[in-house]
Design a protein around this motif. Structure first.
Motif, PDB file in Angstrom:
ATOM      1  N   ARG A 111       0.706  -1.404  -0.292  1.00  0.00           N
ATOM      2  CA  ARG A 111      -0.418  -0.521   0.210  1.00  0.00           C
ATOM      3  C   ARG A 111       0.613   1.550  -0.417  1.00  0.00           C
ATOM      4  O   ARG A 111       1.840   1.032   1.098  1.00  0.00           O
ATOM      5  N   VAL A 112       0.089   1.970  -1.113  1.00  0.00           N
ATOM      6  CA  VAL A 112       1.121   3.248  -0.933  1.00  0.00           C
ATOM      7  C   VAL A 112      -0.148   4.589  -0.502  1.00  0.00           C
ATOM      8  O   VAL A 112      -1.532   4.153  -1.329  1.00  0.00           O
ATOM      9  N   MET A 113       0.166   5.332   0.924  1.00  0.00           N
ATOM     10  CA  MET A 113      -1.507   6.593   0.567  1.00  0.00           C
ATOM     11  C   MET A 113      -0.568   7.763   1.160  1.00  0.00           C
ATOM     12  O   MET A 113       0.213   8.061   1.702  1.00  0.00           O
ATOM     13  N   TRP A 114      -1.260   8.543   1.008  1.00  0.00           N
ATOM     14  CA  TRP A 114      -1.297   9.915   1.450  1.00  0.00           C
ATOM     15  C   TRP A 114      -2.287   9.982   2.536  1.00  0.00           C
ATOM     16  O   TRP A 114      -2.710   9.793   2.667  1.00  0.00           O
ATOM     17  N   ASP A 115      -1.028  10.088   3.566  1.00  0.00           N
ATOM     18  CA  ASP A 115      -1.669  10.791   4.805  1.00  0.00           C
ATOM     19  C   ASP A 115      -1.121  12.281   5.689  1.00  0.00           C
ATOM     20  O   ASP A 115      -0.302  12.235   6.731  1.00  0.00           O
ATOM     21  N   GLY A 116      -1.376  12.340   5.350  1.00  0.00           N
ATOM     22  CA  GLY A 116      -0.428  13.712   5.222  1.00  0.00           C
ATOM     23  C   GLY A 116       0.767  14.321   5.016  1.00  0.00           C
ATOM     24  O   GLY A 116       1.471  15.072   5.402  1.00  0.00           O
ATOM     25  N   HIS A 117       1.293  12.872   4.868  1.00  0.00           N
ATOM     26  CA  HIS A 117       2.704  12.518   3.785  1.00  0.00           C
ATOM     27  C   HIS A 117       2.648  11.355   3.149  1.00  0.00           C
ATOM     28  O   HIS A 117       1.453  10.377   3.480  1.00  0.00           O
ATOM     29  N   TRP A 118       3.934  10.694   2.705  1.00  0.00           N
ATOM     30  CA  TRP A 118       3.340   9.782   1.786  1.00  0.00           C
ATOM     31  C   TRP A 118       4.081   8.703   2.827  1.00  0.00           C
ATOM     32  O   TRP A 118       4.895   8.856   3.249  1.00  0.00           O
ATOM     33  N   ASP A 119       2.970   7.148   2.740  1.00  0.00           N
ATOM     34  CA  ASP A 119       3.457   6.144   3.531  1.00  0.00           C
ATOM     35  C   ASP A 119       3.205   4.998   2.735  1.00  0.00           C
ATOM     36  O   ASP A 119       2.562   4.565   1.948  1.00  0.00           O
ATOM     37  N   PHE A 120       4.322   3.726   2.860  1.00  0.00           N
ATOM     38  CA  PHE A 120       4.447   2.972   2.088  1.00  0.00           C
ATOM     39  C   PHE A 120       4.138   1.489   3.418  1.00  0.00           C
ATOM     40  O   PHE A 120       5.339   2.134   4.206  1.00  0.00           O
ATOM     41  N   TYR A 135      10.243  -1.450  -3.839  1.00  0.00           N
ATOM     42  CA  TYR A 135       9.476  -0.691  -3.027  1.00  0.00           C
ATOM     43  C   TYR A 135      10.837  -0.371  -2.503  1.00  0.00           C
ATOM     44  O   TYR A 135      10.261   0.145  -1.422  1.00  0.00           O
ATOM     45  N   LYS A 136      11.988  -0.063  -2.941  1.00  0.00           N
ATOM     46  CA  LYS A 136      13.257   0.850  -2.359  1.00  0.00           C
ATOM     47  C   LYS A 136      13.764   2.286  -3.093  1.00  0.00           C
ATOM     48  O   LYS A 136      14.200   2.593  -2.897  1.00  0.00           O
ATOM     49  N   LYS A 137      12.219   2.498  -3.959  1.00  0.00           N
ATOM     50  CA  LYS A 137      13.104   3.913  -4.547  1.00  0.00           C
ATOM     51  C   LYS A 137      12.564   4.767  -3.415  1.00  0.00           C
ATOM     52  O   LYS A 137      11.747   4.393  -2.808  1.00  0.00           O
ATOM     53  N   ARG A 138      13.478   5.909  -3.823  1.00  0.00           N
ATOM     54  CA  ARG A 138      13.510   7.268  -3.009  1.00  0.00           C
ATOM     55  C   ARG A 138      12.015   7.277  -2.860  1.00  0.00           C
ATOM     56  O   ARG A 138      11.388   8.012  -1.379  1.00  0.00           O
ATOM     57  N   LYS A 140       8.383   7.870  -2.281  1.00  0.00           N
ATOM     58  CA  LYS A 140       6.912   6.392  -1.805  1.00  0.00           C
ATOM     59  C   LYS A 140       5.783   5.967  -2.502  1.00  0.00           C
ATOM     60  O   LYS A 140       5.348   5.081  -3.474  1.00  0.00           O
ATOM     61  N   THR A 141       5.602   7.590  -3.877  1.00  0.00           N
ATOM     62  CA  THR A 141       4.836   6.968  -4.761  1.00  0.00           C
ATOM     63  C   THR A 141       5.125   6.538  -6.043  1.00  0.00           C
ATOM     64  O   THR A 141       4.367   5.939  -6.777  1.00  0.00           O
ATOM     65  N   GLN A 142       6.268   6.512  -5.872  1.00  0.00           N
ATOM     66  CA  GLN A 142       6.648   5.390  -7.490  1.00  0.00           C
ATOM     67  C   GLN A 142       7.647   3.805  -6.562  1.00  0.00           C
ATOM     68  O   GLN A 142       7.017   3.494  -7.614  1.00  0.00           O
ATOM     69  N   ARG A 143       6.463   3.428  -5.239  1.00  0.00           N
ATOM     70  CA  ARG A 143       7.460   2.121  -5.203  1.00  0.00           C
ATOM     71  C   ARG A 143       5.986   1.312  -5.275  1.00  0.00           C
ATOM     72  O   ARG A 143       6.653  -0.058  -5.375  1.00  0.00           O
ATOM     73  N   LEU A 144       4.593   2.068  -5.245  1.00  0.00           N
ATOM     74  CA  LEU A 144       3.341   0.609  -5.485  1.00  0.00           C
ATOM     75  C   LEU A 144       2.730   2.188  -6.968  1.00  0.00           C
ATOM     76  O   LEU A 144       1.874   2.771  -6.280  1.00  0.00           O
ATOM     77  N   THR A 145       2.860   2.067  -8.456  1.00  0.00           N
ATOM     78  CA  THR A 145       1.770   2.625  -9.183  1.00  0.00           C
ATOM     79  C   THR A 145       0.859   1.299  -9.693  1.00  0.00           C
ATOM     80  O   THR A 145       0.550   0.290  -9.230  1.00  0.00           O
ATOM     81  N   ALA A 146      -0.505   2.272 -10.349  1.00  0.00           N
ATOM     82  CA  ALA A 146      -1.746   2.154 -10.956  1.00  0.00           C
ATOM     83  C   ALA A 146      -1.009   0.522 -11.903  1.00  0.00           C
ATOM     84  O   ALA A 146      -1.758  -0.235 -12.120  1.00  0.00           O
ATOM     85  N   GLU A 147       0.170   0.742 -12.833  1.00  0.00           N
ATOM     86  CA  GLU A 147       0.997   0.015 -13.833  1.00  0.00           C
ATOM     87  C   GLU A 147       1.575  -1.423 -13.085  1.00  0.00           C
ATOM     88  O   GLU A 147       0.835  -2.475 -13.083  1.00  0.00           O
ATOM     89  N   MET A 148       1.508  -1.217 -11.891  1.00  0.00           N
ATOM     90  CA  MET A 148       2.397  -2.426 -11.236  1.00  0.00           C
ATOM     91  C   MET A 148       0.987  -3.202 -10.894  1.00  0.00           C
ATOM     92  O   MET A 148       1.069  -4.570 -10.856  1.00  0.00           O
ATOM     93  N   ILE A 149       0.093  -2.637 -10.351  1.00  0.00           N
ATOM     94  CA  ILE A 149      -1.182  -3.256  -9.689  1.00  0.00           C
ATOM     95  C   ILE A 149      -1.942  -3.783 -10.926  1.00  0.00           C
ATOM     96  O   ILE A 149      -2.253  -4.862 -11.329  1.00  0.00           O
ATOM     97  N   VAL A 150      -2.312  -3.276 -11.748  1.00  0.00           N
ATOM     98  CA  VAL A 150      -2.357  -4.206 -13.578  1.00  0.00           C
ATOM     99  C   VAL A 150      -1.351  -4.838 -13.556  1.00  0.00           C
ATOM    100  O   VAL A 150      -2.065  -5.881 -13.834  1.00  0.00           O
ATOM    101  N   ASN A 151      -0.726  -4.648 -13.664  1.00  0.00           N
ATOM    102  CA  ASN A 151       0.520  -6.418 -14.207  1.00  0.00           C
ATOM    103  C   ASN A 151       0.655  -6.856 -13.152  1.00  0.00           C
ATOM    104  O   ASN A 151       0.210  -8.859 -13.244  1.00  0.00           O
ATOM    105  N   TYR A 152       0.774  -6.915 -11.990  1.00  0.00           N
ATOM    106  CA  TYR A 152       0.020  -7.820 -10.758  1.00  0.00           C
ATOM    107  C   TYR A 152      -0.771  -8.652 -11.212  1.00  0.00           C
ATOM    108  O   TYR A 152      -0.802  -9.791 -10.846  1.00  0.00           O
TER     109      TYR A 152
END
Length: 181
Positions: A111-120, A135-138, A140-152
């Motif tokens: 999960r990646v979410m905005w909760d006052g800050h980005w959280d992974f 998941y190690k990307k600097r 957090k918004t790049q750690r789980l993308t919509a494209e990754m969810i589609v591919n998974y």
């Protein structure tokens, strides 16, 4: 068209329908109907609707059931009940601008979410097909993308970008619960 928040249950529609029929305990407040699949009202979920609604359909040539709702959280509780109480395996997918989720049976969650800050957040053992280096990307918004969810999801054998995923040749099941809050 692609709905940005769905649940995939690894069971045919008639199993879901039977479970929901047994579960209804407040006639006049809970309703179960069948009809033609119509998804427009599920494209823009609400925060606190007076009537919580979900639609279940079985995509053509498949043995799964897909659920969409009019709730902003995807009616997580109803999904949990079907997953845990009915013991039906579930894949939960969300890819909004401020919240992205890949959840298999509560056993594997990313999960990646905005909760006052980005959280992974991640829980459970990664599947072989996961891009764990991502998941190690600097950022957090790049750690789980919509494209990754589609591919998974494609790795599970389902293409949620294919229009046929949103078609069915049997009546859809609509479940509603009136909220008095």
């Amino acid at each position: 068209m692609m709905i940005k928040q769905i649940k995939i249950f690894f069971a045919p529609l008639h199993i879901i329908k039977e479970f929901l029929l047994k579960r209804i305990n407040e006639p006049g407040k809970e309703f179960l109907n069948e009809g033609i699949l119509e998804l427009n009202s599920y494209l823009f979920p609400e925060y606190n609707p007076k009537c919580m609604q979900s639609v279940f359909w079985q995509p053509v040539n498949s043995n799964i059931t897909v659920m969409a709702t009019n709730l902003i959280d995807g009616w997580h509780t109803l999904g949990w009940i079907l997953n845990k109480k009915a013991k039906i395996n579930m894949l939960e997918l969300t890819f909004n601008d401020d919240y992205r989720l890949f959840n298999y049976n509560q056993d594997r969650i990313i999960r990646v979410m905005w909760d006052g800050h980005w959280d992974f957040f991640e829980l459970g053992t990664p599947f072989e097909f996961e891009d764990v280096e991502q998941y190690k990307k600097r950022f957090k918004t790049q750690r789980l993308t919509a494209e990754m969810i589609v591919n998974y999801t494609k790795e599970f054998g389902y293409d949620i970008t294919d229009p046929s995923f949103y078609t069915t040749d049997i009546p859809a099941v609509y479940y509603s619960l009136i909220s008095y809050s």
